[in-house]
Design a protein around this motif. Sequence first.
Motif, PDB file in Angstrom:
ATOM      1  N   ASN A 162       8.521  -3.614  13.102  1.00  0.00           N
ATOM      2  CA  ASN A 162       7.645  -4.735  13.690  1.00  0.00           C
ATOM      3  C   ASN A 162       8.925  -5.685  14.154  1.00  0.00           C
ATOM      4  O   ASN A 162       9.726  -7.027  13.874  1.00  0.00           O
ATOM      5  CB  ASN A 162       7.679  -5.683  12.132  1.00  0.00           C
ATOM      6  CG  ASN A 162       6.594  -4.315  11.875  1.00  0.00           C
ATOM      7  OD1 ASN A 162       5.436  -5.821  12.318  1.00  0.00           O
ATOM      8  ND2 ASN A 162       5.921  -3.996  10.888  1.00  0.00           N
ATOM      9  N   VAL A 278       1.389  -8.242   2.841  1.00  0.00           N
ATOM     10  CA  VAL A 278       2.277  -7.130   3.806  1.00  0.00           C
ATOM     11  C   VAL A 278       3.055  -6.013   1.880  1.00  0.00           C
ATOM     12  O   VAL A 278       2.990  -4.854   3.021  1.00  0.00           O
ATOM     13  CB  VAL A 278       3.660  -8.038   4.405  1.00  0.00           C
ATOM     14  CG1 VAL A 278       4.653  -6.768   4.516  1.00  0.00           C
ATOM     15  CG2 VAL A 278       3.056  -8.764   4.696  1.00  0.00           C
ATOM     16  N   TRP A 412       4.003 -16.664  13.883  1.00  0.00           N
ATOM     17  CA  TRP A 412       4.682 -14.774  13.553  1.00  0.00           C
ATOM     18  C   TRP A 412       3.908 -15.042  11.932  1.00  0.00           C
ATOM     19  O   TRP A 412       3.518 -13.875  12.060  1.00  0.00           O
ATOM     20  CB  TRP A 412       6.146 -14.795  13.097  1.00  0.00           C
ATOM     21  CG  TRP A 412       6.863 -13.799  12.335  1.00  0.00           C
ATOM     22  CD1 TRP A 412       6.898 -12.654  13.040  1.00  0.00           C
ATOM     23  CD2 TRP A 412       7.248 -13.710  10.725  1.00  0.00           C
ATOM     24  NE1 TRP A 412       7.946 -11.319  11.926  1.00  0.00           N
ATOM     25  CE2 TRP A 412       7.647 -12.811  10.905  1.00  0.00           C
ATOM     26  CE3 TRP A 412       6.571 -14.080  10.105  1.00  0.00           C
ATOM     27  CZ2 TRP A 412       7.820 -12.280   9.495  1.00  0.00           C
ATOM     28  CZ3 TRP A 412       7.225 -14.338   8.993  1.00  0.00           C
ATOM     29  CH2 TRP A 412       8.166 -12.764   8.377  1.00  0.00           C
ATOM     30  N   ARG A 416       1.626 -11.905  10.749  1.00  0.00           N
ATOM     31  CA  ARG A 416       2.310 -10.932   9.951  1.00  0.00           C
ATOM     32  C   ARG A 416       1.298 -10.745   8.535  1.00  0.00           C
ATOM     33  O   ARG A 416       1.197 -10.038   7.746  1.00  0.00           O
ATOM     34  CB  ARG A 416       3.920 -11.543   9.592  1.00  0.00           C
ATOM     35  CG  ARG A 416       4.448 -10.014   8.893  1.00  0.00           C
ATOM     36  CD  ARG A 416       5.328  -9.272   9.874  1.00  0.00           C
ATOM     37  NE  ARG A 416       5.992  -8.325   9.346  1.00  0.00           N
ATOM     38  CZ  ARG A 416       5.416  -7.259   9.257  1.00  0.00           C
ATOM     39  NH1 ARG A 416       4.052  -6.828   8.735  1.00  0.00           N
ATOM     40  NH2 ARG A 416       6.766  -7.116   8.197  1.00  0.00           N
TER      41      ARG A 416
END
Length: 574
Positions: A162, A278, A412, A416
């Motif tokens: 990433n 995440v 972003w 994400r």
Amino acid sequence: MVLRPSLYAVSTSVGSGKTRAAIEYIASPEVSTQNFIYVAPTIRLVNQTADNLRKRLDAAYGSAARNLHLIHSESRHNDDLPTSAETLAVINEAIGNIGKIVIVTTKTFLTILPEIAKKHQWRVIMDEAFAPVEFLNFYLGNKVMEGLSYFKEAFTVDRDDNNRILPAEGKAGRVREIASGNIKRSGQRYKGLQPFAAAVANPAVRCELVLTSKVKAILDSDGDDTQGYPALAVDNQAESVMLIASYVTPEHFQGFDEAIFMSALFEHTMLYHLWTRVFGIRFMSHPRFSKGRLRDIHREQGKYVAIGHLLHPDDRSSKYNLSRNIFTGAPDEREPGQRVIDKMVSISSQYFEGVPYLLQVNNGYDYEEGSSLLPPNGVRIPTLSHGLNEFQDCNHVAALAITNPIPQEAEWIMARTGLSFEETQMAYRIHTTYQAVGRSSIRKATPSDDMKVFLASGYQEAWMLHQRFVGSQWLGQVGDMPSLRQLSAEGREGGLIMDLASLILEHLGSLPADTDSISSRALKAKLAPECKGRTWSSAAALAGQNCWEWTKAGQSFIRRDQCDPSSGEVALAA
């Protein structure tokens, strides 16, 4: 990596008494020997909480009150140590559970978090969910490959993870020296890398490069100024920027006896979204912060609240829009009184005429205390006003501050976390608009039945509030703010009209001296056959008004010396 630390969440309405409940928890007899670290985002809030906690401890324990340490840049006891070093020393010197209480700011706590030695001895209360992501700009300059080489003297980008930013091979020591700010050891050359080194060197933080198409081309072109991104070889190229996402991970919250995160609408914050989506974190409920112990301000106060917005429904609230010229829609207006934000403040102060109201605006618009721009009835509150009690005598709020992410930041975040655009915007509004209205009289310990009016900048923010406060009155747009979208369209048309008028004048000036007239239709066919009739007519009229040699008469342009000056009639040739 999926982590399963024991983390607790307290998610309630704004003004529900979370901090009061935390103080009661810390001061309760059954945890009198337990060590606590209380963390809040601002010095004002930690001072406020420390004062309230001392009063509660004095009432409970008298002269035997527990050992409380308030540590921040304005209250340090050891001038020879930085705030973070002093805080870490106080925490790490504790031996066993001795009832020690340390109160610090979020910034200090996150700095020392990886170095706290005996976490099992401490319970942590995070009052107000911190924004876990900070975006840093690294300016490559006009010679982007030289800028990239400078960056790579300390860092590398792992394209397989990433785009994570790590110390370059063999450069971990250099990065730590740069992060410490010790310029004598790291060298003056690396002073510009200090904020990036501080983030990369902190084990509690992960840094990732936001890979826009331009940045990707720059990285792909490394070592070859022309391959993939030819403009890189041009010395006078516009300055390029690399955007870096720096965010706190949950790893170092493991090991504490408890870690409690308290926030209004916690499940909508960026911290919650990032850690659950995440890292797979699951937050638990804490028995000491049950719903029965906290107020539901949304239902309790909703019927006493009216909500409206100032921007036209066509327009989204953004710093770009608030900085535009109110009359033309032109961007980046610098003159006070000419900006959209000035019009919004004016509407607010007139709406609340003679009555104090809380005014929240971004820094940089010159509405600070003592400024001539601040209305007499406006009480300025901070952009980030979490938890503050000092403004609760005011019923009304104009929440006009904007903290929306720029497009690259939003992209972003969405990539994400999988959040939608609206969910991303909501996570940012929680920290500004929603917190601003929570500073008003709705947070009084004794419920107030006074009518309260909350004005938000845009429709989306106002509607979010209306949905939260059950039974609230919807005011819609308050004031006469015009549609900025329409102003822009008119401005673009106005620019086109001026360009066409200049083109007409240029053509008229090139005509032979023996040409006394020419029809407007013939000119349009020659110069702008695709132009709309209304736009052409406006441009032709403007050209006729601003030419000393020609004038517009009916559907034709006539030389002025062919006009009868006494009658104003055109003297047409036979």
